[in-house]
Motif scaffolding. Structure first.
Motif, mmCIF file in Angstrom:
data_model
loop_
_atom_site.group_PDB
_atom_site.id
_atom_site.type_symbol
_atom_site.label_atom_id
_atom_site.label_comp_id
_atom_site.label_asym_id
_atom_site.label_seq_id
_atom_site.Cartn_x
_atom_site.Cartn_y
_atom_site.Cartn_z
ATOM 1 N N VAL A 51 -2.949 -1.948 -5.118
ATOM 2 C CA VAL A 51 -2.387 -1.359 -3.900
ATOM 3 C C VAL A 51 -2.819 -2.175 -2.683
ATOM 4 O O VAL A 51 -1.993 -2.527 -1.832
ATOM 5 C CB VAL A 51 -2.831 0.116 -3.746
ATOM 6 N N SER A 52 -4.095 -2.503 -2.609
ATOM 7 C CA SER A 52 -4.587 -3.286 -1.472
ATOM 8 C C SER A 52 -3.904 -4.644 -1.401
ATOM 9 O O SER A 52 -3.491 -5.091 -0.327
ATOM 10 C CB SER A 52 -6.104 -3.483 -1.590
ATOM 11 N N GLU A 55 -0.153 -4.266 -0.355
ATOM 12 C CA GLU A 55 -0.004 -3.979 1.072
ATOM 13 C C GLU A 55 -0.307 -5.218 1.912
ATOM 14 O O GLU A 55 0.333 -5.450 2.940
ATOM 15 C CB GLU A 55 -0.881 -2.800 1.480
ATOM 16 N N PHE A 58 2.779 -7.270 1.676
ATOM 17 C CA PHE A 58 3.827 -6.702 2.530
ATOM 18 C C PHE A 58 3.566 -7.056 3.996
ATOM 19 O O PHE A 58 4.500 -7.341 4.754
ATOM 20 C CB PHE A 58 3.901 -5.186 2.354
ATOM 21 N N SER A 59 2.310 -7.014 4.392
ATOM 22 C CA SER A 59 1.962 -7.344 5.776
ATOM 23 C C SER A 59 2.346 -8.777 6.118
ATOM 24 O O SER A 59 2.801 -9.056 7.230
ATOM 25 C CB SER A 59 0.458 -7.142 5.976
ATOM 26 N N TYR A 64 8.059 -6.067 -0.363
ATOM 27 C CA TYR A 64 7.258 -6.062 -1.590
ATOM 28 C C TYR A 64 7.879 -6.953 -2.659
ATOM 29 O O TYR A 64 7.228 -7.276 -3.653
ATOM 30 C CB TYR A 64 7.140 -4.641 -2.154
ATOM 31 N N TYR A 67 6.182 -9.970 -4.978
ATOM 32 C CA TYR A 67 4.757 -9.786 -5.278
ATOM 33 C C TYR A 67 4.571 -9.724 -6.792
ATOM 34 O O TYR A 67 5.339 -9.076 -7.502
ATOM 35 C CB TYR A 67 4.231 -8.510 -4.612
ATOM 36 N N TRP A 87 7.538 0.184 -3.845
ATOM 37 C CA TRP A 87 7.090 -0.412 -5.101
ATOM 38 C C TRP A 87 6.543 0.671 -6.024
ATOM 39 O O TRP A 87 6.215 1.776 -5.600
ATOM 40 C CB TRP A 87 6.037 -1.487 -4.856
ATOM 41 N N THR A 105 5.000 3.778 -3.894
ATOM 42 C CA THR A 105 5.215 4.105 -2.489
ATOM 43 C C THR A 105 6.640 3.748 -2.100
ATOM 44 O O THR A 105 7.276 2.919 -2.747
ATOM 45 C CB THR A 105 4.198 3.365 -1.590
ATOM 46 N N GLU A 115 4.943 10.660 -2.937
ATOM 47 C CA GLU A 115 4.396 9.484 -2.251
ATOM 48 C C GLU A 115 3.140 9.918 -1.503
ATOM 49 O O GLU A 115 3.093 10.952 -0.862
ATOM 50 C CB GLU A 115 5.411 8.927 -1.267
#
Length: 124
Positions: A51-52, A55, A58-59, A64, A67, A87, A105, A115
């Protein structure tokens, strides 16, 4: 002449063996599921790391898509399906047959999961 014998009788030894057997019969089922719980914890941990990373991706890319799921810890297989707006990820463990953890999410949240569900990952 009196003869004194030192040691345990057969009955005393049998009683001790029976008591140990009863204690083992109580304790073993309580600890039998411990390994499975450890495998599920490893899957949840790897999903949180994913998840980290997702994200952060995505930043940087505002999507997404593209990835790639990282390599999981020993025995854990991670899958990741991403799109521009969401994702979904799943984790399985080679030694925990039938156990699957999933998280998601956005528009790709897995069916049956809300979510942002507390706990982050749902495991079966």
């Amino acid at each position: 002449m009196k003869r004194t014998r030192k040691g345990f009788t057969l009955i005393e030894l049998l009683i001790v063996v029976v008591i140990i057997g009863i204690l083992a019969a109580i304790a073993i089922p309580k600890f039998a599921d411990t390994k499975r719980k450890a495998y599920v914890t490893a899957m949840k941990s790897d999903l949180k790391n994913m998840v980290s990373a997702a994200e952060a991706y995505f930043s940087d890319n505002n999507s997404y898509a593209g990835y790639v799921a990282p390599t999981g810890s020993s025995g854990v297989s991670l899958t990741f399906v991403g799109s521009a707006t969401g994702w979904a990820g799943t984790a399985t463990h080679a030694n925990a047959a039938g156990a699957t953890c999933s998280i998601g999410t956005g528009t790709d949240t897995p069916a049956g999961l809300a979510e942002g569900q507390p706990g982050g990952a749902t495991c079966k």
